[in-house]
Design a protein around this motif. Structure first.
Motif, PDB file in Angstrom:
ATOM      1  N   ASP A 164     -29.814  18.936 -60.616  1.00  0.00           N
ATOM      2  CA  ASP A 164     -29.196  18.280 -60.158  1.00  0.00           C
ATOM      3  C   ASP A 164     -28.571  20.367 -60.313  1.00  0.00           C
ATOM      4  OD1 ASP A 164     -29.110  16.075 -59.328  1.00  0.00           O
ATOM      5  OD2 ASP A 164     -26.984  15.582 -60.292  1.00  0.00           O
ATOM      6  N   GLY A 165     -28.049  21.410 -61.246  1.00  0.00           N
ATOM      7  CA  GLY A 165     -27.593  22.202 -61.388  1.00  0.00           C
ATOM      8  C   GLY A 165     -29.241  23.642 -61.411  1.00  0.00           C
ATOM      9  N   LEU A 166     -29.723  22.992 -61.433  1.00  0.00           N
ATOM     10  CA  LEU A 166     -31.127  23.885 -60.860  1.00  0.00           C
ATOM     11  C   LEU A 166     -31.349  23.757 -59.735  1.00  0.00           C
ATOM     12  CD1 LEU A 166     -33.153  25.717 -62.330  1.00  0.00           C
ATOM     13  CD2 LEU A 166     -34.946  23.514 -62.613  1.00  0.00           C
ATOM     14  N   GLU A 167     -31.281  22.769 -59.703  1.00  0.00           N
ATOM     15  CA  GLU A 167     -31.653  22.593 -57.264  1.00  0.00           C
ATOM     16  C   GLU A 167     -30.684  23.054 -56.968  1.00  0.00           C
ATOM     17  OE1 GLU A 167     -31.524  18.899 -56.572  1.00  0.00           O
ATOM     18  OE2 GLU A 167     -33.397  18.201 -58.117  1.00  0.00           O
ATOM     19  N   LYS A 168     -29.573  23.108 -56.870  1.00  0.00           N
ATOM     20  CA  LYS A 168     -28.250  24.006 -56.358  1.00  0.00           C
ATOM     21  C   LYS A 168     -28.470  25.480 -56.629  1.00  0.00           C
ATOM     22  CE  LYS A 168     -23.182  24.390 -56.614  1.00  0.00           C
ATOM     23  NZ  LYS A 168     -22.044  24.027 -57.321  1.00  0.00           N
ATOM     24  N   ASP A 169     -28.659  25.838 -57.621  1.00  0.00           N
ATOM     25  CA  ASP A 169     -28.625  27.097 -57.616  1.00  0.00           C
ATOM     26  C   ASP A 169     -30.115  27.563 -56.895  1.00  0.00           C
ATOM     27  OD1 ASP A 169     -26.353  27.427 -60.041  1.00  0.00           O
ATOM     28  OD2 ASP A 169     -27.924  27.139 -61.423  1.00  0.00           O
ATOM     29  N   LEU A 170     -31.409  27.277 -57.013  1.00  0.00           N
ATOM     30  CA  LEU A 170     -32.619  27.419 -56.721  1.00  0.00           C
ATOM     31  C   LEU A 170     -31.712  27.257 -55.154  1.00  0.00           C
ATOM     32  CD1 LEU A 170     -35.522  26.069 -58.767  1.00  0.00           C
ATOM     33  CD2 LEU A 170     -34.248  28.492 -58.538  1.00  0.00           C
ATOM     34  N   ALA A 214     -31.748  24.114 -48.012  1.00  0.00           N
ATOM     35  CA  ALA A 214     -30.194  22.986 -48.160  1.00  0.00           C
ATOM     36  C   ALA A 214     -30.526  22.260 -49.383  1.00  0.00           C
ATOM     37  CB  ALA A 214     -30.231  22.189 -46.692  1.00  0.00           C
ATOM     38  N   ALA A 215     -31.756  22.508 -49.736  1.00  0.00           N
ATOM     39  CA  ALA A 215     -32.244  21.258 -50.246  1.00  0.00           C
ATOM     40  C   ALA A 215     -33.266  21.955 -51.037  1.00  0.00           C
ATOM     41  CB  ALA A 215     -32.341  19.696 -50.541  1.00  0.00           C
ATOM     42  N   GLY A 218     -44.328  24.408 -59.081  1.00  0.00           N
ATOM     43  CA  GLY A 218     -43.700  25.497 -58.217  1.00  0.00           C
ATOM     44  C   GLY A 218     -42.601  24.398 -57.066  1.00  0.00           C
ATOM     45  N   PRO A 219     -41.355  24.056 -57.387  1.00  0.00           N
ATOM     46  CA  PRO A 219     -40.999  23.579 -56.712  1.00  0.00           C
ATOM     47  C   PRO A 219     -40.194  24.514 -55.097  1.00  0.00           C
ATOM     48  CG  PRO A 219     -39.388  24.696 -58.502  1.00  0.00           C
ATOM     49  CD  PRO A 219     -41.016  24.653 -58.628  1.00  0.00           C
ATOM     50  N   ILE A 220     -39.817  23.209 -54.214  1.00  0.00           N
ATOM     51  CA  ILE A 220     -39.843  23.442 -53.060  1.00  0.00           C
ATOM     52  C   ILE A 220     -38.401  23.703 -52.464  1.00  0.00           C
ATOM     53  CG2 ILE A 220     -42.144  23.173 -52.129  1.00  0.00           C
ATOM     54  CD1 ILE A 220     -41.531  20.942 -51.005  1.00  0.00           C
ATOM     55  N   GLY A 221     -37.990  24.684 -51.852  1.00  0.00           N
ATOM     56  CA  GLY A 221     -36.640  24.409 -50.936  1.00  0.00           C
ATOM     57  C   GLY A 221     -36.842  24.652 -49.624  1.00  0.00           C
ATOM     58  N   VAL A 222     -36.295  23.922 -48.752  1.00  0.00           N
ATOM     59  CA  VAL A 222     -36.736  23.740 -47.581  1.00  0.00           C
ATOM     60  C   VAL A 222     -34.912  23.364 -46.824  1.00  0.00           C
ATOM     61  CG1 VAL A 222     -38.311  21.716 -47.970  1.00  0.00           C
ATOM     62  CG2 VAL A 222     -35.902  21.247 -47.934  1.00  0.00           C
ATOM     63  N   ALA A 223     -35.496  23.492 -45.423  1.00  0.00           N
ATOM     64  CA  ALA A 223     -34.278  24.077 -44.192  1.00  0.00           C
ATOM     65  C   ALA A 223     -33.902  22.511 -44.574  1.00  0.00           C
ATOM     66  CB  ALA A 223     -35.055  24.295 -43.051  1.00  0.00           C
ATOM     67  N   PRO A 224     -32.533  22.866 -42.952  1.00  0.00           N
ATOM     68  CA  PRO A 224     -32.158  20.684 -42.952  1.00  0.00           C
ATOM     69  C   PRO A 224     -32.934  20.079 -42.462  1.00  0.00           C
ATOM     70  CG  PRO A 224     -30.156  22.775 -43.227  1.00  0.00           C
ATOM     71  CD  PRO A 224     -31.292  23.280 -43.198  1.00  0.00           C
ATOM     72  N   PHE A 275     -37.962  14.245 -45.869  1.00  0.00           N
ATOM     73  CA  PHE A 275     -39.312  13.894 -46.121  1.00  0.00           C
ATOM     74  C   PHE A 275     -39.803  15.015 -47.876  1.00  0.00           C
ATOM     75  CE2 PHE A 275     -38.766  15.197 -41.376  1.00  0.00           C
ATOM     76  CZ  PHE A 275     -38.553  13.549 -41.182  1.00  0.00           C
ATOM     77  N   LEU A 276     -38.336  15.702 -48.257  1.00  0.00           N
ATOM     78  CA  LEU A 276     -39.278  15.952 -49.440  1.00  0.00           C
ATOM     79  C   LEU A 276     -39.185  14.249 -50.273  1.00  0.00           C
ATOM     80  CD1 LEU A 276     -36.033  18.460 -50.946  1.00  0.00           C
ATOM     81  CD2 LEU A 276     -38.438  18.409 -50.141  1.00  0.00           C
ATOM     82  N   PRO A 277     -40.305  14.930 -51.840  1.00  0.00           N
ATOM     83  CA  PRO A 277     -41.616  14.285 -52.318  1.00  0.00           C
ATOM     84  C   PRO A 277     -40.847  13.287 -52.762  1.00  0.00           C
ATOM     85  CG  PRO A 277     -41.660  15.957 -53.008  1.00  0.00           C
ATOM     86  CD  PRO A 277     -41.191  16.405 -52.033  1.00  0.00           C
ATOM     87  N   GLY A 278     -41.231  11.564 -52.571  1.00  0.00           N
ATOM     88  CA  GLY A 278     -40.499  10.422 -53.472  1.00  0.00           C
ATOM     89  C   GLY A 278     -41.712  10.251 -54.380  1.00  0.00           C
ATOM     90  N   HIS A 279     -41.264   8.578 -55.333  1.00  0.00           N
ATOM     91  CA  HIS A 279     -41.791   8.986 -56.087  1.00  0.00           C
ATOM     92  C   HIS A 279     -42.285   7.435 -56.310  1.00  0.00           C
ATOM     93  CE1 HIS A 279     -43.332   8.552 -60.473  1.00  0.00           C
ATOM     94  NE2 HIS A 279     -43.733   9.306 -59.967  1.00  0.00           N
ATOM     95  N   PRO A 280     -43.130   6.203 -56.475  1.00  0.00           N
ATOM     96  CA  PRO A 280     -43.193   4.992 -57.330  1.00  0.00           C
ATOM     97  C   PRO A 280     -41.503   3.812 -58.019  1.00  0.00           C
ATOM     98  CG  PRO A 280     -45.016   5.402 -57.747  1.00  0.00           C
ATOM     99  CD  PRO A 280     -44.323   7.012 -57.581  1.00  0.00           C
ATOM    100  N   VAL A 281     -41.884   5.475 -59.376  1.00  0.00           N
ATOM    101  CA  VAL A 281     -40.888   4.230 -60.379  1.00  0.00           C
ATOM    102  C   VAL A 281     -39.567   4.762 -60.834  1.00  0.00           C
ATOM    103  CG1 VAL A 281     -41.058   3.958 -62.753  1.00  0.00           C
ATOM    104  CG2 VAL A 281     -43.439   4.532 -61.659  1.00  0.00           C
ATOM    105  N   GLN A 282     -39.593   6.116 -60.016  1.00  0.00           N
ATOM    106  CA  GLN A 282     -38.071   6.901 -60.221  1.00  0.00           C
ATOM    107  C   GLN A 282     -37.671   6.912 -58.502  1.00  0.00           C
ATOM    108  OE1 GLN A 282     -36.082   6.234 -62.927  1.00  0.00           O
ATOM    109  NE2 GLN A 282     -37.702   7.368 -64.690  1.00  0.00           N
TER     110      GLN A 282
END
Length: 968
Positions: A552-558, A565-566, A724-730, A735-742
């Motif tokens: 959460d902290g790294l995503e917020k800083d990036l 937005a995220a 290679g994380p991605i940042g996206v506009a609102p 549509f940011l990628p999901g996962h079947p387990v988490q």
């Protein structure tokens, strides 16, 4: 007496910023004076366009000390709970041999090296990777292997793509995936297939019928529930239908089980994580990819091959399709431009350390304990679902009793996997002992200690696979796997290989677009903390609250740094970030009823991965021209955008440009694309010129990937790991990628692009620490100095080699391109000759012939001092004088210091010396090299010879001896 000093000044701490930034204040002033500027801020104002400048300090807090930041991270790590996770699914606890942990994983001599494009100064890593390939080839029973991929899920997706390249065609576009593959693998393959228009059928291999439409199939061996099944008839049917079979394998199991190459598989993929690489909550880990020789020209990733040097001695280099994506662009079969070198080295060294007998002993021990568990479960009245397995026992507990077992296991801090309602799986590993097995049995016994012993169970625990599955072929027969089993020998072997590689511990690595900056020790320390390294990626959420806070902290800083937005941390390489970002854009258009938008505009100057990624994301590439200054041709962009307006999906742009210039028209470029309904994808490869000064989201980009292994200090590790994380506009957040387990991603998430939910989670603390240490002002300072260093280098070199691209005021961004083509006609010297001669001066070459053939692209980064910049510039200036000797006839056009470079010790110390120039000039061109010399281990490598005589596994020892005798 009362002090008049302010409290803040009296208590001032030693912050990290001055440790990270190489030039002192005085050195910065000297460089600014050389460039004609009074201050750093005035200089930056001249370089960075005013219309994109961020006019405030990033809101991420002040710079902090190493002690404070590591203390906070320790507290976060303490919120993670390291349970015994017997969850499997391709991830297992392992024991990293301390000699490997200390001397490879924690050693900057290994983790600060760059991709081995310059083979002569990378022979150590190349040998370690050849060991890795040899181990994979031997264990899988196939003929050729690459030097690693990103993870098992993406390796399976690459196998599907390769199978389609080999067998697919219109009407033959269906891919079968066994339903007992790991769930994350199935979904990563589905994501890749859907974008490429491939139909995936998930089903039971025992009942599947091959039709003419099927080009390939994926099996799991052993299956995700542990079962070992006989796939020979399935492979025969596939081959009869013209399809290829890929087996996703557990490498350790192949010491006991028949390898896939022997029962009909054409491709084997998997994860080498359990070969000594910590779980790391999902990564980084080195995937493997092996196949048959006939597919060597289309295998994805990098291959290390054996060749020879100019003295006919054995030498290694990257073979065949090296940098394929830069060459083939939109025709590439893959966008992979990285590997997991550091992790592949660890896995390969694990095989060297244990050897065939040691690996077999580990595998037998794991299997024996699984048999003991099976016997104990039967004594307790449970039914084990499979007769044949390696390390994973699946047991029927019934839907009513399932939670009781899970609760009893949790009481002992054990995680078990729910395979399906009423069926639990227990996946054992090399860390498990008899006590652990008894604890698991207690969980199935209402929490009570069983009334029998492991010794009793062992007497009735027969092997759980029959002769159909037993391995009979030898493996790891090369001497390297039998000669380094004492720690003394292993330590010396690792040190020998390390000494053959140039890394940041020796000198600056001035590669343009690669950002080889300081990877500070304080940033690296947390990587091997057990609270980060020993968590299973599919552990329950309550056990990784520390990781959650870090994410959460790294995503917020990036997000603050980029203006988005995220952020999604899932993509585990820059190439994966490109792919993920384009898939998000694609899904955004589809959600708005505009699925027909599939045109991606890409400037002619773009990285080769850009068009390859666009094709992988199901888009059609339209090339936009560049002008004489290397900038996007705005008129051509406007024309192409209008021409494809109805179908325009995206523009991919690198900023600052690939040519190292801040393009003034970037906001106009974004506006043009938006006007025609497209989205702007910004390649963040050059983000080191923007942090704290400008933000992609403010400029007009809708999505941008960040190379954390460049701008945010994760080390390159010899060619990987990366993130290679991605940042996206609102509008793109859902549509940011999901996962079947988490649970991760947006409400309308695309499928996963990596096997693990948060990519290579265990290296994210590196970037978290870097950002906290630097603070908002410190990050901006680093960017300013990076730009200053690049301009200083360009200024010092301009009289020796012209700087090819500049802004109108004569400045560059964070890198510069020097034109070495100007010397070719008069001297015959090629850019490659200059690159090899730099090795004699103790430097890695800058980026060669990219983005312009015959040039050098130089990026000095903010971490290099003025003294080091001067040493590098003086080397190139002196090389220019060596070229001048050829131009005026003082030196021979064919036999000279450059054409014969590099000069290894063996050649210089040979009895015979036939060259007109002195040995001392070849070996010690500067006073600095006399004080501290890095020796290339081999002479110039003959790549063409190696490609004509492709060998991608360890040569027999006598072959080396014979070649050495011939070269003597």
């Amino acid at each position: 007496m009362t002090s008049t000093r302010p409290l803040a000044a009296a208590l001032e701490s030693d912050t990290f910023v001055s440790r990270h930034v190489g030039p002192s204040d005085a050195e910065q002033q000297a460089m600014l004076a050389a460039l004609g500027y009074d201050s750093l801020d005035a200089f930056v104002d001249a370089v960075v366009p005013a219309n994109i400048r961020l006019r405030r300090t990033l809101a991420i807090g002040p710079a902090r000390t190493e002690h404070d930041v590591l203390a906070e991270l320790r507290a976060l790590a303490g919120r993670n709970q390291v349970w015994r996770s017997y969850l499997g699914m391709g991830y297992h606890a392992t024991l990293t041999p301390p000699v490997i942990q200390r001397n490879v994983l924690e050693n900057p001599g290994w983790y600060t090296a760059y991709t081995p494009y310059q083979a002569e100064i990378a022979q150590g890593r190349l040998e370690a990777l050849l060991n890795f390939q040899t181990a994979v080839i031997d264990l899988t029973g196939l003929e050729i292997a690459n030097a690693s991929l990103l993870d098992e899920g993406t390796a399976a997706a690459e196998a599907m793509a390769m199978s389609y390249a080999a067998k697919g065609k219109p009407g033959k576009e269906t891919y079968f995936v066994a339903r007992d593959c790991h769930p994350q693998t199935i979904e990563v393959v589905r994501t890749r297939a859907e974008a490429r228009g491939i139909t995936v059928v998930v089903g039971d291999p025992a009942t599947f019928t091959f039709g003419a439409e099927v080009f390939g199939a994926l099996l799991q061996y052993p299956a995700t529930d542990g079962a070992v099944r006989d796939h020979r008839a399935f492979c025969d049917a596939a081959h009869a239908a013209g399809a290829l079979v890929t087996a996703a394998c557990d490498l350790l199991s192949l010491t006991l089980l028949a390898p896939p190459g022997e029962w009909g598989a054409d491709v084997a993929v998997g994860n080498t994580q359990r070969f000594g690489v910590p779980l790391g909550f999902g990564g980084p880990h080195a995937a493997f990819f092996a196949t048959r020789d006939e597919y060597k020209r289309i295998i994805p990733g990098r291959i290390i091959g054996v060749s020879r040097d100019a003295d006919a001695k054995p030498a290694l280099r990257m073979a065949l399709q090296t940098r394929e994506q830069h060459i083939r662009r939109e025709k590439a079969t893959s966008n992979v431009c990285t590997a997991q070198v550091l992790l592949a080295v660890i896995a390969g060294m694990y095989a060297v350390w244990h050897g065939p007998e040691g690996l077999t002993r580990i595998a037998r021990r794991v299997h024996t304990l699984a048999r003991v568990l099976h016997a104990g479960l039967e004594r307790l009245g449970f039914h084990v679902t499979h007769d044949d397995y390696f390390d994973t026992v699946s047991v029927e507990v019934g839907t009513h009793g399932q939670q009781d077992v899970l609760d009893a296991a949790a009481a002992r801090r054990i995680n078990l996997r729910v395979v399906e309602p009423g069926v639990l799986a227990v996946a054992l590993d090399e860390t498990v002992g008899p006590r652990d097995v008894l604890d698991v049995l207690a969980a199935f016994n209402a929490g009570a200690e069983p009334a029998f012993t492991v010794e009793e169970l062992l007497d009735e625990a027969d092997p759980r696979y029959d002769e159909r599955f037993a391995r009979t072929s030898p493996f790891l027969t090369h001497p390297v796997f039998s000669t380094h089993h004492s720690e003394t020998e292993m330590l010396r072997y690792l040190r020998m290989l390390e000494s053959r590689d140039l890394s940041l511990t020796h000198s600056m690595i001035p590669l343009g677009s690669c950002t080889m900056k300081l990877n500070a020790t304080a940033e690296m320390v947390p990587v091997t903390w057990p609270e980060f390294g020993q968590l299973h990626p599919f552990a329950p959420a309550a056990q990784w609250e520390g990781y959650r806070a870090l994410f959460d902290g790294l995503e917020k800083d990036l997000a603050e740094i980029t203006g988005f937005a995220a952020v999604s941390l899932q993509p585990n390489a820059g190439s994966q970030g490109e792919y993920a970002g384009l898939l998000v854009i694609r899904e955004y258009h589809r959600a708005r009823g505009e699925a027909h938008r599939d045109v991606c505009l890409i400037p002619q100057s773009a990285h080769g991965t850009n068009p390859a990624s666009a094709v992988m994301a199901g888009m059609k590439v339209v090339v936009v021209g560049t002008d004489q200054h290397g900038n996007v041709d705005v008129a051509d962009l406007r024309k192409k955008a209008a021409e494809h307006s109805a179908k325009l999906a995206a523009l991919m742009i690198t900023y600052p440009s690939t040519h190292g210039v801040f393009e003034e028209a970037v906001k106009d470029i974004c506006a043009i694309v938006h006007e025609h309904g497209g989205q702007v994808y910004m390649d963040g490869a050059n983000m080191n010129a923007m942090v704290g000064l400008a933000r992609p989201g403010d400029i007009g980009a809708d999505v941008c990937h960040l190379n954390l292994h460049k701008t945010f200090c994760i080390p390159h590790g010899g060619g990987g790991p990366g993130m290679g994380p991605i940042g996206v506009a609102p509008q793109l957040v859902p549509f940011l990628p999901g996962h079947p387990v988490q649970t991760v991603g947006g409400g309308q998430a695309i499928g996963p692009v990596s096997a693990a939910p948060w990519g290579s989670a265990s290296i994210l603390p590196i970037s978290w620490v870097y950002i906290k240490l630097m603070g908002g002002e410190g990050l901006a300072t680093a960017t300013k100095v990076a730009i200053l260093n690049a301009n200083y280098v360009a200024h010092r070199l301009k009289d020796a080699f012209p700087v090819l691209y500049k802004a109108q005021n004569g400045t560059v961004a964070h890198e510069c391109i020097v034109d070495t083509r100007v010397v070719k006609a008069a001297s015959g010297v090629e850019v490659e000759d200059i690159a090899k001669r730099l090795m004699d001066y103790g430097f890695h070459a800058p980026t060669v012939s990219f983005p312009v053939a015959g040039t050098l692209m130089i990026e000095p980064t903010e971490s290099e001092s003025k003294a080091e910049l001067d040493r590098f510039c003086e080397a190139l200036i002196q090389i220019r004088e060596e070229i001048r000797e050829i131009e005026i006839g003082v030196a021979d056009r064919a036999d000279n210091l450059l054409k014969n470079a590099p000069h290894p010790q063996g050649r210089l110390l040979a009895d015979e010396w036939t060259h007109a120039y002195q040995r001392s000039r070849a070996a010690f061109p500067t006073a600095a090299t006399r004080e501290r010399k890095f020796w290339p281990h081999v002479g110039r490598v003959e790549s063409a010879y190696g490609d004509r005589n492709l060998v991608c596994s360890c040569l027999p020892t006598d072959a080396y001896a014979e070649a050495n005798a011939q070269g003597a």
